[in-house]
Motif scaffolding. Structure first.
Motif, PDB file in Angstrom:
ATOM      1  N   THR A 191     -61.477  91.604 -26.880  1.00 34.12           N
ATOM      2  CA  THR A 191     -60.989  90.224 -26.769  1.00 34.12           C
ATOM      3  C   THR A 191     -59.558  90.122 -27.265  1.00 34.12           C
ATOM      4  OG1 THR A 191     -63.242  89.404 -27.119  1.00 34.12           O
ATOM      5  CG2 THR A 191     -61.444  87.835 -27.404  1.00 34.12           C
ATOM      6  N   CYS A 192     -59.276  90.790 -28.380  1.00 30.64           N
ATOM      7  CA  CYS A 192     -57.914  90.783 -28.921  1.00 30.64           C
ATOM      8  C   CYS A 192     -56.952  91.493 -27.972  1.00 30.64           C
ATOM      9  CB  CYS A 192     -57.910  91.461 -30.292  1.00 30.64           C
ATOM     10  SG  CYS A 192     -56.374  91.264 -31.208  1.00 30.64           S
ATOM     11  N   LEU A 193     -57.389  92.607 -27.383  1.00 33.31           N
ATOM     12  CA  LEU A 193     -56.556  93.332 -26.429  1.00 33.31           C
ATOM     13  C   LEU A 193     -56.251  92.460 -25.214  1.00 33.31           C
ATOM     14  CD1 LEU A 193     -55.186  95.914 -25.389  1.00 33.31           C
ATOM     15  CD2 LEU A 193     -57.426  96.660 -24.536  1.00 33.31           C
ATOM     16  N   LEU A 194     -57.239  91.715 -24.745  1.00 35.05           N
ATOM     17  CA  LEU A 194     -57.039  90.830 -23.596  1.00 35.05           C
ATOM     18  C   LEU A 194     -56.017  89.742 -23.915  1.00 35.05           C
ATOM     19  CD1 LEU A 194     -57.814  89.886 -20.757  1.00 35.05           C
ATOM     20  CD2 LEU A 194     -59.741  88.652 -21.771  1.00 35.05           C
ATOM     21  N   LEU A 195     -56.082  89.188 -25.112  1.00 36.70           N
ATOM     22  CA  LEU A 195     -55.123  88.158 -25.518  1.00 36.70           C
ATOM     23  C   LEU A 195     -53.708  88.740 -25.609  1.00 36.70           C
ATOM     24  CD1 LEU A 195     -57.252  86.365 -28.271  1.00 36.70           C
ATOM     25  CD2 LEU A 195     -56.500  85.356 -26.102  1.00 36.70           C
ATOM     26  N   ARG A 196     -53.589  89.968 -26.110  1.00 43.03           N
ATOM     27  CA  ARG A 196     -52.276  90.616 -26.190  1.00 43.03           C
ATOM     28  C   ARG A 196     -51.697  90.836 -24.799  1.00 43.03           C
ATOM     29  NH1 ARG A 196     -50.657  89.879 -31.406  1.00 43.03           N
ATOM     30  NH2 ARG A 196     -51.987  90.981 -32.899  1.00 43.03           N
ATOM     31  N   ILE A 197     -52.539  91.257 -23.880  1.00 40.34           N
ATOM     32  CA  ILE A 197     -52.087  91.487 -22.507  1.00 40.34           C
ATOM     33  C   ILE A 197     -51.584  90.190 -21.888  1.00 40.34           C
ATOM     34  CG2 ILE A 197     -52.949  91.973 -20.174  1.00 40.34           C
ATOM     35  CD1 ILE A 197     -54.583  94.239 -21.341  1.00 40.34           C
ATOM     36  N   CYS A 198     -52.323  89.110 -22.101  1.00 43.55           N
ATOM     37  CA  CYS A 198     -51.910  87.817 -21.543  1.00 43.55           C
ATOM     38  C   CYS A 198     -50.588  87.357 -22.151  1.00 43.55           C
ATOM     39  CB  CYS A 198     -52.999  86.770 -21.787  1.00 43.55           C
ATOM     40  SG  CYS A 198     -54.510  87.036 -20.827  1.00 43.55           S
TER      41      CYS A 198
END
Length: 667
Positions: A191-198
């Motif tokens: 979830t944190c990785l997805l937020l960083r990507i966004c």
């Protein structure tokens, strides 16, 4: 003599990878195998480990066998259970981790434990992390919007550094949405990785995609990026230092990249330190293969460490900051890049090739520097050796990345090669020029070695070539990807060094003097355009403009060029557009040129040397507010977000030009 079922199983393990075994095929036994590559699933290609036969001689037991879990007797199990009642460290590995031993330490060979035990976390911690995920889940946009952003990242933005391997991330991404729809516990790390990507990706959206996202989310991209970043930071707090994973290293790196895009260079450097420590906690910095890692996992770890090494080297060399990675103890194996190979297109390079090439360049330069960590401490002999290494590197470049006679045949089908080529060329010239800055930023009459004049001339030639490739990068990135830090930095850093060279050229003996002043004006024009898009572009433009106006030779040349430009426009003025419109629209329509000259004329500056704020909504900050908060007093006090530490101001000898009485009236 017949083959036992167990022996038959072992023989099968040596003939095919796990995926080919499942399909009852024989493969090439070279990772990734021919069948997995043709099926485009190289990450699924895994080869089983041969089981080690027990031997009565303890010295014959391999290191892999030492880490095999042993069968415990009832007494041993009871003792273990008794220990667990009084201590949370009920496994040998936990007992070592409690003291902070790094993976691969000799103590890890003294106890037999299953490496997979480290993945089991504290239930209370997992509950807390699950709660934190619920708190930030609302930040993730609806599926359709998130899909669009993630697709743009995987197909375009990710090719800048390739910190994410698209096929495995896509699988995780689909599973994450499925778990969310079914009310299952979501992975905090992913979830944190997805937020960083966004957060990182919205800095580089195309115009149609940007308009769609802003319309659907009812906010600007700047607000949206900060929202993603804040949510990721909130979730990061719940992670413990002792428990890390590949996703943690990836999301921390994307945090560094995001901060660079937001012109927060100092913060990015500190974040890089945290990323390196996360990687070292996993043992990525050492070529030690923990039990259970597949060839794919090893390749991914090598890629991440190569990327972190390149970033650390470049930020240290270009910003004058200490190395995060210990240069005396650095050693790593380059990625094989076989993960991206194609049997149908043998000449198609991996999208990670440009990063490996930059890492090899850094290693070649480091081999000539020896124990010297600062460029100013390098001897003339070492400077010559570094330049020879760089020239050897240039001669060995693949055709796709050559400086001359470049193979452009794949650019249309794989457009990321265009950007990667520009990025590699800019980094190459910045590295070579770095060793010449000392000779361009001091009084040429004060010779320190017989090579001073030679190095001064070479430095000028490298700087002019650097501005040519920087212009190509600018043409490719502006205006959509103007937040990419290398666009501004490569222009600003080189032009400022050339300004210092002109200022100290009292006897007017500097080679290519007129070309240098023309190049400075050209760079000032590009920074003028970048100042409308990024905060650090505005800071860089103001700083360079101050140097130009404060130096008599540059100021006079600028006025002459401006007058000549006006005269040229007056003789060829069209009725359909004004002279100002003609000049300001020209740069954006010029395609990158392979010639050795800068193919752009400087634009005409109005009486107000600072650009008027755009009304298109492209700005991520208020220019008037920025200028009010950053008064231009003296040169060393200008807030350059960390870039001010590139130079030693005393060695630049610009005190005369930074004093109040000699400052031009800018505002």
């Amino acid at each position: 003599m017949g083959i036992s079922p167990q022996e038959h199983t072992d023989s099968r393990l040596t003939s095919s990878c796990s995926e080919c075994q499942r399909r009852k095929q024989k493969c090439s036994r070279q990772w990734p195998c021919n069948h997995c590559q043709s099926r485009k699933v190289p990450h699924l290609c895994q080869f089983g480990q041969k089981k080690v036969q027990q031997d009565s001689n303890p010295s014959s037991i391999s290191s892999e066998a030492v880490n095999e879990p042993k069968k415990r007797t009832f007494t041993e199990a009871s003792d273990s259970a008794a220990v667990s009642l009084g201590s949370p460290y009920d496994e040998g590995e936990n007992g070592l981790k409690a003291w902070g031993y790094m993976p691969g330490h000799v103590h890890y060979n003294l106890s037999k434990f299953d490496a997979r035990n480290s993945e089991s976390g504290d239930p209370s911690t997992e509950i807390q992390q699950s709660t934190e995920v619920d708190k930030v889940l609302h930040t993730v946009p609806p599926r359709s919007i998130t899909d669009s952003v993630v697709n743009h990242f995987l197909n375009v933005v990710n090719h800048r550094y390739n910190a994410i391997y698209s096929p495995t991330f896509t699988d995780q991404y689909v599973q994450w949405w499925s778990d969310r729809a079914n009310g299952k516990r979501l992975s905090p790390e992913f979830t944190c990785l997805l937020l960083r990507i966004c957060a990182y990706c919205v800095q580089f959206l195309t115009i149609p995609l940007r308009k769609m996202v802003e319309f659907e989310m009812a906010c600007s991209l700047q607000v949206l990026a900060e929202r993603f970043y804040t949510a990721a930071e909130q979730l990061t707090v719940s992670f413990t230092a002792a428990k890390t994973c590949i996703e943690r290293v990836q999301e921390q790196f994307l945090k560094c990249a995001y901060l660079k895009g937001e012109s927060k260079m100092v913060e990015s450097w500190h974040a890089l330190g945290c990323t390196v420590r996360e990687a070292q906690e996993l043992g990525i910095d050492k070529e030690v293969r923990p039990q259970g890692l597949s060839e794919f996992d090893v390749e991914l770890r090598r890629r991440l460490w190569t990327l972190l090494y390149v970033w650390d080297w470049q930020m240290s060399a270009w910003l004058g900051r200490p190395h995060v990675v210990d240069q005396k103890d650095v050693s790593f194996t380059y990625p094989s890049l076989r993960l991206d190979e194609s049997d149908a297109r043998p000449n198609l390079l991996s999208p990670f090739t440009h990063i490996v090439l930059m890492a090899k360049l850094c290693r070649r330069v480091a081999s000539q520097m020896g124990d010297v960590q600062i460029v100013s401490g390098v001897s003339p002999e070492q400077v010559l050796a570094v330049q020879a290494e760089c020239q050897g590197f240039i001669d060995e470049l693949p055709p796709i990345f050559r400086l001359t006679d470049t193979d452009l045949s794949l650019d249309a089908e794989h457009p990321y090669f265009v950007f990667q080529r520009c990025q590699l060329h800019v980094c190459l010239y910045l590295t070579m020029l770095d060793f010449m800055k000392t000779y361009l930023t001091r009084d040429p009459r004060q010779l320190t070695s017989p090579n001073d004049c030679e190095f001064r001339k070479l430095g000028v030639e490298l700087a002019l070539k650097q501005l040519v490739v920087s212009r190509r990068l600018f043409d490719h990135e502006f205006p959509i990807n103007a937040k990419f830090h290398l666009v501004v930095f490569s222009l600003f850093d080189t032009a400022t060094i050339l300004c210092s060279a002109i200022i100290h050229d009292v006897d007017k003996t500097l080679p290519h003097r007129e070309e240098i002043m023309d190049a400075i004006d050209t760079t000032l024009d590009m920074l003028h355009q970048l100042s409308l898009t990024t905060k650090i572009g505005a800071s860089s433009y103001r700083f360079l403009l101050h140097l130009v106006q404060a130096a008599p030779a540059l100021a006079k040349h600028k006025k002459t060029r401006k007058r000549q430009k006006f005269e040229t426009i007056d003789t060829s003025e069209s009725q359909s557009s004004s002279p100002i419109e003609q000049v300001h629209t020209a740069p954006s329509s010029i395609s990158p040129q392979p010639s050795a000259e800068l193919m752009i004329e400087p634009s005409l500056y109005s009486n107000d040397p600072f650009p008027v704020m755009s009304t298109t909504g492209d700005l991520s900050f208020d220019m008037d507010q920025f200028l009010a908060q950053n008064p231009f007093d003296t040169t060393p006090q200008v807030d350059m977000n960390g870039l001010e530490q590139i130079w030693n101001w005393e060695h630049l000898n610009l005190d005369t030009y930074s004093s109040h009485e000699n400052l031009p009236q800018l505002l």
